[in-house]
Write a protein that holds these residues in place. Structure first.
Motif, short mmCIF file in Angstrom:
data_model
loop_
_atom_site.label_atom_id
_atom_site.label_comp_id
_atom_site.label_asym_id
_atom_site.label_seq_id
_atom_site.Cartn_x
_atom_site.Cartn_y
_atom_site.Cartn_z
N MET A 240 15.49 -58.75 33.72
CA MET A 240 16.79 -58.06 33.70
C MET A 240 16.26 -56.51 33.97
O MET A 240 15.44 -55.92 33.31
N SER A 241 17.14 -55.96 34.86
CA SER A 241 16.77 -54.50 35.18
C SER A 241 17.11 -53.60 34.00
O SER A 241 18.16 -53.86 32.92
N LEU A 242 16.60 -52.14 33.99
CA LEU A 242 16.98 -51.33 33.01
C LEU A 242 18.31 -51.10 32.98
O LEU A 242 19.12 -50.97 31.99
N LYS A 243 19.00 -51.03 34.09
CA LYS A 243 20.47 -50.66 34.36
C LYS A 243 21.03 -51.70 33.79
O LYS A 243 22.08 -51.47 33.06
N ARG B 36 20.25 -53.76 31.39
CA ARG B 36 20.00 -53.91 29.95
C ARG B 36 20.75 -52.66 29.10
O ARG B 36 21.34 -52.55 28.19
N LEU B 37 20.91 -51.46 30.02
CA LEU B 37 21.56 -50.35 29.28
C LEU B 37 23.08 -50.70 29.15
O LEU B 37 23.83 -50.34 28.40
N ALA B 38 23.41 -51.36 30.38
CA ALA B 38 25.15 -51.59 30.40
C ALA B 38 25.39 -52.65 29.39
O ALA B 38 26.58 -52.52 28.64
N ARG B 39 24.42 -53.62 28.99
CA ARG B 39 24.82 -54.43 27.93
C ARG B 39 24.91 -53.81 26.71
O ARG B 39 25.47 -54.06 25.65
N GLU B 40 24.04 -52.99 26.36
CA GLU B 40 23.83 -52.11 25.30
C GLU B 40 25.18 -51.25 25.11
O GLU B 40 25.55 -51.40 23.77
N ILE B 41 25.47 -50.64 25.92
CA ILE B 41 26.63 -49.93 25.65
C ILE B 41 27.74 -50.78 25.59
O ILE B 41 28.71 -50.26 24.82
N ALA B 42 27.94 -51.78 26.18
CA ALA B 42 29.27 -52.76 26.12
C ALA B 42 29.10 -53.30 24.58
O ALA B 42 30.18 -53.24 23.97
N GLN C 11 9.32 -51.04 29.55
CA GLN C 11 9.31 -52.02 30.29
C GLN C 11 9.67 -51.32 31.67
O GLN C 11 9.08 -51.74 32.67
N ASP C 12 10.63 -50.56 31.86
CA ASP C 12 10.83 -50.01 33.08
C ASP C 12 10.99 -48.48 33.31
O ASP C 12 11.57 -47.97 34.39
N GLY C 13 10.78 -47.68 32.40
CA GLY C 13 11.07 -46.30 32.18
C GLY C 13 10.10 -45.44 33.20
O GLY C 13 9.19 -46.30 33.68
N TYR C 14 10.57 -44.46 33.75
CA TYR C 14 9.96 -43.94 34.95
C TYR C 14 8.47 -43.23 34.65
O TYR C 14 7.57 -43.90 35.08
N TYR C 15 8.34 -42.76 33.33
CA TYR C 15 6.89 -42.35 33.06
C TYR C 15 6.12 -43.61 32.38
O TYR C 15 4.68 -43.30 32.77
N ALA C 16 6.74 -44.53 31.98
CA ALA C 16 6.06 -45.64 31.52
C ALA C 16 5.43 -46.59 32.77
O ALA C 16 4.41 -47.16 32.41
#
Length: 357
Positions: free
Chosen positions: A1-4, A6-12, A31-36
């Motif tokens: 699952m993409s970061l986008k 996962r964030l949408a699910r968390e916000i919901a 898992q998907d952060g820019y610097y990571a």
């Protein structure tokens, strides 16, 4: 699952995120952060920093460090620290120039503060042949105060995000990242949490005020370290030298601004450095601070024009390139004014090149 996703699910499930929390997730999600996972620097990457513009930048910082070391009495042991070393270019140029100060390298312990594993690997390769072997820590707080410290942080504060508050007719509201009815990420306003919003800036109705607890914490930790250990820290970044309103959130991909909500983790997200907040926190922690100078004025005070003349004389065929580099670093319409330099230091009598007046 993409970061986008996962964030949408968390916000919901739990509600909207502050802008600061959203930026932290986009930059540092394991898992998907820019610097990571995918930091891209340089002309072929997403953004370019001053050390990658010209060797002159890092060389002058190296000479600055050497002069401050002499001002400390040339201690036979100190920590040379860079926060957010990027690809290691700044430190490599710094060490080459500082080699001219007899005893500097013998006394230095090189420490790089870098949480990104991919960038640590890049730095290790870049510095493999350097005269000092680096070791890494993840945070400023990990440094002991048992030796003087000489520290540089170039374009670090802009990676420490801020919450955003909007002045409305009914008072302050906080800008947050929520969801549309279709489940897409969107900005919206809600009642602020965490007490009153305090500022000395003039903020008109509809304007954004940015408040960064992370930048304040950095200033506090840096001030505490310098006050206890002695030494100096040089901060260079783009940002504001006085409290003022403004929405400075931006996302960059291949040097182009993109929608910060479009691809979480795929772009470099930044906000302006809030120098007043950082320096005030350092003073409260016991250190002294300078005011802010424009990067152009600071580099000219360190002799960048003399260095440019020498590079032109050594390689006449590259004179036009040196001219472009000098303009990029110092011209008011490029990096010369938006980018600023300041220092945190102890003891009070420590001489700091470029900040004498």
């Amino acid at each position: 699952m993409s970061l986008k996703a996962r964030l949408a699910r968390e916000i919901a499930l739990t509600g909207p995120l502050s802008v600061a929390d959203y930026v932290v997730r986009c930059l540092h999600d394991p898992q998907d952060g820019y610097y990571a996972t995918r930091p891209r620097l340089g002309a072929e990457g997403d953004f370019i920093t001053a050390p990658l513009v010209s060797q002159m930048f890092g060389e002058l910082i190296g000479l600055w460090m050497a002069e401050v070391w002499r001002g400390l009495g040339a201690p036979d042991r100190f920590r040379l620290v860079e926060v957010g070393p990027g690809d290691g270019t700044l430190m490599l140029d710094l060490l080459r120039a500082a080699r001219a100060a007899r005893g500097f390298l013998d006394a230095a312990e090189l420490v790089l503060i870098e949480p990104s594993r991919p960038l640590r690997a890049v730095q290790a390769r870049r510095l493999a042949e350097s005269p000092l072997e680096p070791h890494w820590v993840e945070t400023l707080a990990a440094l002991p105060a048992d030796a003087p410290v000489l520290l540089v942080a170039n374009e670090v504060l802009d990676c420490l995000p801020a919450r955003q508050f909007v002045k409305t007719a009914g008072g302050w509201a906080e800008r947050r990242v929520g969801l549309t009815e279709a489940g897409e990420l969107t900005f919206g306003l809600s009642a602020p949490t965490g007490g009153l919003v305090e500022t000395t800036a003039e903020v008109g109705e509809g304007q954004v005020l940015e408040v960064s607890d992370l930048q304040a914490a950095f200033g506090r930790d840096l001030g505490d370290l310098v006050a206890r250990a002695g030494g100096a820290a040089l901060l260079i970044d783009y940002g504001r030298a006085r409290p003022e309103a403004g929405d400075t959130l931006q996302a960059l991909v291949r040097h182009r601004k993109v929608d910060p909500l479009e691809g979480p983790g795929e772009a470099d997200l930044t906000q302006w450095a809030d120098f007043p907040t950082v320096l005030e926190a350092a003073v409260r922690a016991g250190a002294d601070v300078t005011g802010c100078l424009g990067q152009g004025d600071f580099l000219r005070a360190l002799g960048i024009e003399i260095r440019a003349d020498r590079l032109r004389a050594a390689r006449p065929e590259a004179a036009a390139v040196v001219d472009r580099q000098l303009a990029r670093l110092t011209a008011p319409e490029q990096m010369g004014e938006l980018f600023k330099a300041c220092a945190v230091f102890s003891p009070r009598s420590l001489p700091l090149p470029g900040f004498e007046t």
